[in-house]
Write a protein that holds these residues in place. Structure first.
Motif, PDB file in Angstrom:
ATOM      1  N   THR A 168       0.820  -1.217   0.000  1.00 53.04           N
ATOM      2  CA  THR A 168       0.000   0.000   0.000  1.00 53.04           C
ATOM      3  C   THR A 168       0.852   1.265   0.000  1.00 53.04           C
ATOM      4  N   MET A 220      -5.813  -2.372  -3.167  1.00 52.45           N
ATOM      5  CA  MET A 220      -5.062  -3.106  -2.166  1.00 52.45           C
ATOM      6  C   MET A 220      -5.342  -2.636  -0.736  1.00 52.45           C
ATOM      7  N   ARG A 236      -2.470  -8.874   2.289  1.00 53.25           N
ATOM      8  CA  ARG A 236      -1.540  -7.919   1.651  1.00 53.25           C
ATOM      9  C   ARG A 236      -0.092  -8.372   1.839  1.00 53.25           C
TER      10      ARG A 236
END
Length: 345
Positions: free
Chosen positions: A139, A215, A223
């Protein structure tokens, strides 16, 4: 391949020689005993050897110091030296499978911008090491790297290194079949494939029949798996390299930990030298179970236990968990079982 590291007076780590396996290396211990510090130290010095354009002692004096400060974020280099009585000196020696890659450095508590290079490598490393922290980094793509490079940020430099690797393009050609095999269990657990938008550089989870999911909307445990899948897909984690992973079990349930353990062993079988720091007995036992499977029998293993005592941090090491007498993870699991049985009684 890293064969051993002789460490003297570095942070909380014991003065000892750590002897590593070419496959899987697992470090366990209580908080504050130096598990993460060991991984970061090894990563930093290998990263310098992989990235440095010049390997002279003069060039390495600054590049090693810069990397250690960038990864550990101390106020000064000397703060990394273990303080026992007055001024102390830290000494670190890496012994590689190829002696031309050997590196030895030292620095004292007053060191600021340079280390003393006792022995410099004659040739650089072909493959750069990868460091995965306890949290996911997908991220942070793609904005983190330019922000880190242009502003003073109190983030570990290893984060910047890994985010830059996540942005690499996926590989094509003969190795695609190997990539597909390695990422298959990860994609099955995530329920989709990791894709990147070529225009924005943002990551998505492509779910069959549902389209792309941003995401940040994906569970953090997934993730982390996406981060690993991406590094395999780009060829960064495919063959003849190094992976340092701090607490891979964080934010994962036992079912996903089993998938991560399988991925770790699969990478080892591909020629990746893996270093894991863990608090999870479940992960440790899963790795043991997988090691008995025919496809992983050839993976060499090494286990390390760091334990706090009245005399300081002590090291135990062996080729299997059974050789570690003070396996803190197992001790606490057994104590909890005793407490639970006591409640039932």
């Amino acid at each position: 391949m890293l064969k051993s590291a002789s460490i003297q007076s570095f942070g909380p780590l014991p003065n000892a020689e750590f002897r590593f396996a070419p496959g899987l290396n697992v470090v366990v211990g209580e908080n504050g005993c130096g598990k993460s510090q060991l991984l970061k130290l090894l990563y930093s010095l290998l990263k310098v050897q992989a990235d440095s354009r010049e390997l002279s002692k003069t060039a390495l004096q600054k590049s090693c110091a810069d990397k250690l400060v960038g990864v550990f974020r101390p106020e000064s280099l000397g703060r990394l030296v273990q303080r026992l009585q007055g001024q102390s000196k830290c000494e670190i020696a890496l012994r590689m499978e190829t002696s031309a890659h050997n590196l030895s450095i030292s620095f004292a508590t007053r060191a600021t911008t340079a280390v003393q290079v006792e022995k410099s490598p004659k040739i650089g490393l072909d493959k750069s090491p990868v460091y995965l922290p306890t949290r996911e980094l997908v991220t942070l793509c793609p904005w983190f790297v330019p922000l880190y490079d242009n502003y003073h940020l109190e983030f570990e430099e290893s984060w910047r290194d890994t985010v830059s690797l996540l942005g690499n393009p996926t590989i094509k050609g003969k190795r695609e079949a190997t990539v597909a095999r390695l990422v298959k269990p990860l994609e099955e657990a995530m329920g989709g494939k990791v894709v990147v938008d070529s225009a924005t550089g943002r990551f998505y989870l492509q779910v069959p029949g549902e389209g792309k999911m941003e995401m940040p909307l994906v569970a953090e445990g997934l993730r982390k798996m996406a981060m690993l899948a991406r590094l395999i897909s780009t060829g960064t984690l495919l063959e003849q390299g190094y992976l340092f992973w701090d607490e891979p079990e964080t934010n994962l349930n036992p079912k996903l930990i089993k998938i991560i353990a399988l991925s770790i062993m699969s990478l080892c079988s591909q020629g990746i030298q893996v270093f894991v720091a863990s608090h999870s007995l479940f992960l440790l036992r899963e790795l043991e179970i997988l090691a008995e499977k025919p496809e992983f029998k050839a993976v060499k293993q090494r286990y390390f236990s760091l334990k706090a005592t009245a005399q300081g941090i002590e090291l135990e090491q062996g080729d299997s968990p059974d050789e570690i007498q003070t396996l803190v993870l197992l001790d606490e699991e057994l104590k909890q079982s005793d407490r639970f049985i006591g409640l039932e009684g």
